[in-house]
Design a protein around this motif. Structure first.
Motif, PDB file in Angstrom:
ATOM      1  N   LYS A 185       3.170 -18.325   5.322  1.00  0.00           N
ATOM      2  CA  LYS A 185       3.860 -18.665   4.076  1.00  0.00           C
ATOM      3  C   LYS A 185       4.632 -19.981   4.216  1.00  0.00           C
ATOM      4  CE  LYS A 185       4.446 -13.826   2.657  1.00  0.00           C
ATOM      5  NZ  LYS A 185       5.421 -12.749   2.327  1.00  0.00           N
ATOM      6  N   CYS A 186       4.720 -20.709   3.113  1.00  0.00           N
ATOM      7  CA  CYS A 186       5.502 -21.945   3.059  1.00  0.00           C
ATOM      8  C   CYS A 186       6.973 -21.590   2.889  1.00  0.00           C
ATOM      9  CB  CYS A 186       5.028 -22.823   1.908  1.00  0.00           C
ATOM     10  SG  CYS A 186       5.951 -24.369   1.727  1.00  0.00           S
ATOM     11  N   THR A 187       7.809 -22.065   3.793  1.00  0.00           N
ATOM     12  CA  THR A 187       9.238 -21.720   3.745  1.00  0.00           C
ATOM     13  C   THR A 187      10.066 -22.766   3.013  1.00  0.00           C
ATOM     14  OG1 THR A 187       9.546 -22.746   5.930  1.00  0.00           O
ATOM     15  CG2 THR A 187       9.109 -20.371   5.864  1.00  0.00           C
ATOM     16  N   HIS A 188       9.647 -24.040   3.076  1.00  0.00           N
ATOM     17  CA  HIS A 188      10.385 -25.109   2.393  1.00  0.00           C
ATOM     18  C   HIS A 188       9.435 -26.225   1.994  1.00  0.00           C
ATOM     19  CE1 HIS A 188      14.342 -23.460   3.292  1.00  0.00           C
ATOM     20  NE2 HIS A 188      14.021 -23.374   4.567  1.00  0.00           N
ATOM     21  N   ILE A 189       9.754 -26.881   0.890  1.00  0.00           N
ATOM     22  CA  ILE A 189       9.062 -28.095   0.468  1.00  0.00           C
ATOM     23  C   ILE A 189      10.092 -29.216   0.461  1.00  0.00           C
ATOM     24  CG2 ILE A 189       7.745 -29.239  -1.348  1.00  0.00           C
ATOM     25  CD1 ILE A 189       6.791 -26.522  -2.295  1.00  0.00           C
ATOM     26  N   LEU A 190       9.879 -30.229   1.303  1.00  0.00           N
ATOM     27  CA  LEU A 190      10.830 -31.330   1.431  1.00  0.00           C
ATOM     28  C   LEU A 190      10.367 -32.489   0.552  1.00  0.00           C
ATOM     29  CD1 LEU A 190      11.257 -31.250   5.329  1.00  0.00           C
ATOM     30  CD2 LEU A 190      12.262 -29.752   3.600  1.00  0.00           C
ATOM     31  N   GLN A 191      11.183 -32.837  -0.410  1.00  0.00           N
ATOM     32  CA  GLN A 191      10.837 -33.889  -1.355  1.00  0.00           C
ATOM     33  C   GLN A 191      11.887 -34.988  -1.311  1.00  0.00           C
ATOM     34  OE1 GLN A 191      10.591 -31.387  -4.899  1.00  0.00           O
ATOM     35  NE2 GLN A 191       8.353 -31.518  -4.848  1.00  0.00           N
ATOM     36  N   GLY A 192      11.437 -36.230  -1.449  1.00  0.00           N
ATOM     37  CA  GLY A 192      12.363 -37.356  -1.409  1.00  0.00           C
ATOM     38  C   GLY A 192      11.650 -38.675  -1.183  1.00  0.00           C
ATOM     39  N   HIS A 193      10.519 -38.630  -0.491  1.00  0.00           N
ATOM     40  CA  HIS A 193       9.745 -39.853  -0.275  1.00  0.00           C
ATOM     41  C   HIS A 193       9.001 -40.231  -1.550  1.00  0.00           C
ATOM     42  CE1 HIS A 193      10.469 -40.351   3.985  1.00  0.00           C
ATOM     43  NE2 HIS A 193      10.174 -39.083   4.209  1.00  0.00           N
ATOM     44  N   LYS A 194       8.792 -41.523  -1.732  1.00  0.00           N
ATOM     45  CA  LYS A 194       8.091 -42.005  -2.917  1.00  0.00           C
ATOM     46  C   LYS A 194       6.606 -42.242  -2.665  1.00  0.00           C
ATOM     47  CE  LYS A 194      12.211 -44.192  -4.875  1.00  0.00           C
ATOM     48  NZ  LYS A 194      12.832 -45.448  -5.365  1.00  0.00           N
ATOM     49  N   GLY A 195       6.246 -42.425  -1.402  1.00  0.00           N
ATOM     50  CA  GLY A 195       4.842 -42.663  -1.076  1.00  0.00           C
ATOM     51  C   GLY A 195       4.316 -41.629  -0.108  1.00  0.00           C
ATOM     52  N   SER A 196       3.088 -41.798   0.304  1.00  0.00           N
ATOM     53  CA  SER A 196       2.462 -40.902   1.265  1.00  0.00           C
ATOM     54  C   SER A 196       3.253 -40.911   2.575  1.00  0.00           C
ATOM     55  CB  SER A 196       1.022 -41.341   1.520  1.00  0.00           C
ATOM     56  OG  SER A 196       0.455 -40.607   2.573  1.00  0.00           O
ATOM     57  N   VAL A 197       3.556 -39.727   3.083  1.00  0.00           N
ATOM     58  CA  VAL A 197       4.345 -39.629   4.309  1.00  0.00           C
ATOM     59  C   VAL A 197       3.473 -40.036   5.493  1.00  0.00           C
ATOM     60  CG1 VAL A 197       5.741 -38.138   5.779  1.00  0.00           C
ATOM     61  CG2 VAL A 197       5.735 -37.794   3.303  1.00  0.00           C
ATOM     62  N   ASN A 198       3.988 -40.990   6.258  1.00  0.00           N
ATOM     63  CA  ASN A 198       3.220 -41.586   7.347  1.00  0.00           C
ATOM     64  C   ASN A 198       3.420 -40.863   8.671  1.00  0.00           C
ATOM     65  OD1 ASN A 198       1.879 -43.386   9.031  1.00  0.00           O
ATOM     66  ND2 ASN A 198       3.646 -44.724   9.231  1.00  0.00           N
ATOM     67  N   LYS A 199       4.643 -40.446   8.942  1.00  0.00           N
ATOM     68  CA  LYS A 199       4.967 -39.908  10.268  1.00  0.00           C
ATOM     69  C   LYS A 199       6.046 -38.844  10.143  1.00  0.00           C
ATOM     70  CE  LYS A 199       5.287 -40.238  14.914  1.00  0.00           C
ATOM     71  NZ  LYS A 199       4.209 -40.059  15.889  1.00  0.00           N
ATOM     72  N   ILE A 200       5.897 -37.750  10.897  1.00  0.00           N
ATOM     73  CA  ILE A 200       6.946 -36.751  11.038  1.00  0.00           C
ATOM     74  C   ILE A 200       7.166 -36.508  12.526  1.00  0.00           C
ATOM     75  CG2 ILE A 200       6.774 -35.515   8.840  1.00  0.00           C
ATOM     76  CD1 ILE A 200       4.829 -33.588  10.148  1.00  0.00           C
ATOM     77  N   ALA A 201       8.402 -36.225  12.891  1.00  0.00           N
ATOM     78  CA  ALA A 201       8.716 -36.010  14.304  1.00  0.00           C
ATOM     79  C   ALA A 201       9.902 -35.058  14.421  1.00  0.00           C
ATOM     80  CB  ALA A 201       9.038 -37.336  14.992  1.00  0.00           C
ATOM     81  N   TRP A 202       9.702 -33.964  15.158  1.00  0.00           N
ATOM     82  CA  TRP A 202      10.783 -33.020  15.433  1.00  0.00           C
ATOM     83  C   TRP A 202      11.661 -33.562  16.551  1.00  0.00           C
ATOM     84  CZ3 TRP A 202      11.563 -28.380  12.847  1.00  0.00           C
ATOM     85  CH2 TRP A 202      10.522 -27.920  12.040  1.00  0.00           C
TER      86      TRP A 202
END
Length: 729
Positions: A474-491
């Motif tokens: 299941k999806c627990t959260h949807i993070l919104q705020g970027h205006k374009g395609s997200v390029n990179k994520i890092a924990w």
């Protein structure tokens, strides 16, 4: 009881009834005993796995004598339920049997509850349940915790002989272990497939108790030149604790000089060396070992010399990946092959063929026993055995090209994201898809596991980030705020933060993965952010941009703490060394466009890597990578080798002096021996502190060559034709 039936109770009701069985969340005024009976009836009649789990947990809580023991048994429940489709192991099943026996002759317990508990007990009363509980303890437990005591006292152990040997060793039952595994063969078998966390626990136990069985098992699983730094550090501790002087001398000659020095220094003063080694060479060795500079005093050890060119691919190298132990480098190429390289010898050891289109990405499982690969926009994932070179599984299920894949921290799940807008979670052992995560409205271009493996972050060209529970899908959260395609994520290394940046965006977002809210928006770059990377200790987030700068951010305050602006060109990517001592950046000079005989064309494109020492943030070296280098560069797990790719060629960058100190003498290449000989003749170009180390290494070589040292039937031989070793008598 039909586990597949739809539950008449919702999750909130199941949780509430389970809490009442544990003595919590009672309604006021109503008798508590009546409420508990009603909770049993409701959960038993429901009959779904969640309801039965809550019922069994509540009954176990009422029977177990202390909170400590209850937590020791209940802690593994969520982990076990996901694998066995049941909440408990054999111990809890025996408790359930007691309840059934107690109430079977009366009407106190509802008949539905008896049926549910009886089926649960039958399901759990099996070797598989015992194995699962033991395996959970092997992965997560401690020799002194309550769960270990319960398992050992009940006589429980894994059914598999190798796992049983590992279980006895970890739980401190050394007599049982020695009776089972006389020559350490079973322990070696268990170590070969154990997770990094389990191997670390075993090493800690062995070092604390001086168990030389660990050393024998290690030699059965890999050659000494393949030992990691942690392996050697543990070997030193085991030998010191065991106190076997003969073994200490043997291993001192086999270990890298940095660890051989520690073993030589562990010899008590006044104890004569073994007669076969001779007093004069050993006296020289002992004297030199006591005057070696400590590692904290070393300087100028940056990996700035290209020592090896790995050639074999026929087209551009797309990606490089080190095995978890750093003993193998994998590369994938547009020539549709994957190659494995020995970074010490600089040779290709295996070539994997099977893809029909260019291979775009590869990823090692955390234990190094599998290598996953995907082809450029291909719909399948191939799993390879790196030892045999055989493709063990082909994962099929995506309807469009796969863009990304990532292993869970424990290596039991492989996640993949695709153009078909879905994420699939695969069981690599079965080759089956366990979950399909749906929710993105466009292609999924990246997936990343949290460090604890309890959450997956995914990005899409729709400009959103989604967080998923890998156990429920299941999806627990949807993070919104970027205006374009997200390029990179890092924990972040501790999993507290999630950083992201988008294409054509100058801002970086720092998210709270627990709440799905944005902590900070980092602003300061004048151009698009190309890449982000966390420091190994999680204190800093580094970012690079088309504005030719690198910025260092404090994720807790959102402030920019440093800006590096000495770059001449667009900074494409950045990477921290594993020890955090260095930061590497890749600059890309696109060149000038020009018009030729065939019309418009791009100019010559060049790549250059720059190495920064984080103490003072000074640039210590620039490394020319060539053209068509893209972003294929990666640090070895030890941080002593940097691998880069340029076109069809792979380059290995090292420090030659550090090589001599950290590699076993038996693995020295002719180049190493030649460098050792040259270094003794020409000291001006080497750091002053290195002279004592070079003398010490030469003294070890002299003893090995003169007295034919053998360690556990493993001869140590050095080719001496390349140089002459001289030691003053």
């Amino acid at each position: 009881m039909n586990p597949s039936a739809r539950s008449p109770l919702n999750p909130t009701q199941i949780k509430r009834y389970g809490s009442r069985l544990r003595g919590e969340q009672f309604r006021p005024l109503l008798p508590r005993r009546w409420q508990q009976k009603r909770a049993i009836r409701k959960l038993a009649n429901d009959g779904t796995p969640d309801a039965v789990a809550a019922l069994a947990e509540g009954i176990a809580a009422s029977l177990l004598p202390s909170t400590t023991i209850f937590e020791a048994v209940v802690a593994p429940l969520a982990h076990m339920a996901a694998e066995l489709h049941s909440p408990f192991g054999e111990l809890v099943a025996s408790l359930v049997n007691k309840i059934v026996a107690k109430y079977s002759t009366s009407n106190t317990l509802h008949r539905g509850a008896i049926a549910a508990l009886d089926k649960l007990a039958h399901q759990l009363d099996s070797p598989a349940s015992i194995d699962l509980l033991c395996r959970h303890w092997i992965e997560c437990g401690d020799a002194e915790d309550e769960l270990a005591r319960l398992l050992v006292n009940a006589g429980h152990a894994p059914s598999d002989a190798a796992s049983r040997a590992l279980f006895w060793m970890l739980s401190g039952q050394l007599q049982r272990y020695e009776q089972l595994d006389l020559d350490s063969t079973l322990l070696a078998e268990a170590m070969a497939t154990a997770s990094p966390a389990v191997r670390k626990r075993l090493a800690t136990v062995s070092a604390k108790t001086g168990r030389t069985q660990w050393l024998r098992a290690m030699l059965k699983t890999k050659q000494p030149h393949a030992f990691s730094d942690d392996d050697w550090a543990t070997s030193v501790k085991v030998l010191k604790q065991a106190g076997d002087l003969e073994a200490i001398w043997k291993w001192a000659f086999m270990a890298p000089p940095i660890y051989g020095r520690l073993l030589v220094q562990a010899i008590p003063a006044g104890i004569p060396p073994p007669a076969r080694y001779g007093e004069i060479p050993i006296a020289e060795l002992l004297s030199l070992s006591r005057h070696l500079p400590e590692q904290a005093d070393w300087i100028e050890l940056e990996p700035v010399v290209c020592t090896d060119y790995l050639q074999g691919h026929e087209q551009n190298v797309m990606l490089l990946a080190w095995s978890p132990d750093g003993l193998c480098l994998a590369s994938c190429s547009s020539d549709k092959t994957i190659r494995l390289w020995d970074p010490v010898k600089g040779v290709c050891t295996r070539t994997f063929k099977g893809h029909s289109i260019p291979v775009s990405s590869i990823a090692w499982s955390p234990n190094g026993l599998r290598l996953a690969s995907i082809a450029n926009r291909g719909k399948w994932i191939r799993l390879w055995d790196p030892y045999s070179g055989v493709c063990t599984n082909t994962l099929k299920g995506h309807s469009s090209g796969i863009l990304t894949h990532a292993w869970s921290p424990n290596g039991r799940i492989l996640a993949s994201g695709s153009i078909d807008k879905t994420i699939r979670l695969w069981d690599p052992a079965l080759g089956a898809c366990a979950h399909t995560l749906e929710g993105h409205t466009k292609s999924v271009n990246s997936v990343a596991w949290s460090p604890d493996g309890r959450s997956i972050a995914s990005t899409s060209i729709e400009s959103t980030i989604r967080l998923w529970n890998p156990y429920t899908g299941k999806c627990t959260h949807i993070l919104q705020g970027h205006k374009g395609s997200v390029n990179k994520i890092a924990w972040s290394p501790d999993g507290r933060f999630l950083a992201s940046n988008a294409f054509d965006g100058k801002r970086i977002h720092i998210w709270n993965p627990l709440t799905g809210t944005c902590f900070h928006i980092l602003q300061g770059h004048a151009g698009s952010v190309n890449s982000i990377a966390w420091s190994p200790d999680g204190r800093w987030l580094a970012s690079c941009s088309t504005d030719k700068t690198i910025r260092l951010w404090d994720p807790r305050t959102g402030e920019c703490c440093n800006t590096i602006s000495d770059n001449k060109y667009n900074v494409k990517s950045i990477s921290w060394s594993p020890d955090g001592r260095y930061l590497t950046s890749i600059e890309h000079d696109y060149g000038k466009s020009q018009v030729g005989d065939w019309g418009y064309s791009w100019g010559h494109s060049e790549y250059c890597a720059k190495l920064y020492r984080t103490a003072g943030w000074t640039a210590v070296s620039e490394m020319y990578l060539g053209s068509n280098s893209d972003e294929s560069f990666t640090w070895s797990p030890s941080g002593r080798c940097l691998a880069t790719a340029s076109g069809e060629t792979i380059k290995l960058w090292k420090n030659k002096i550090e090589n001599l100190i950290f590699y076993p003498l038996m693995s020295f290449t002719p180049k190493d021996r030649e460098f050792l000989a040259d270094s003794q003749k020409d000291l001006e170009h080497n750091p002053r502190w290195s002279r004592p180390w070079l003398d010490f290494i030469v003294a070890i070589c002299h003893v090995i060559n003169r007295f034919d040292v053998i360690v556990d039937d493993l001869p140590i031989s050095l080719e001496t034709s390349s140089f002459e070793v001289e030691v003053d008598d």
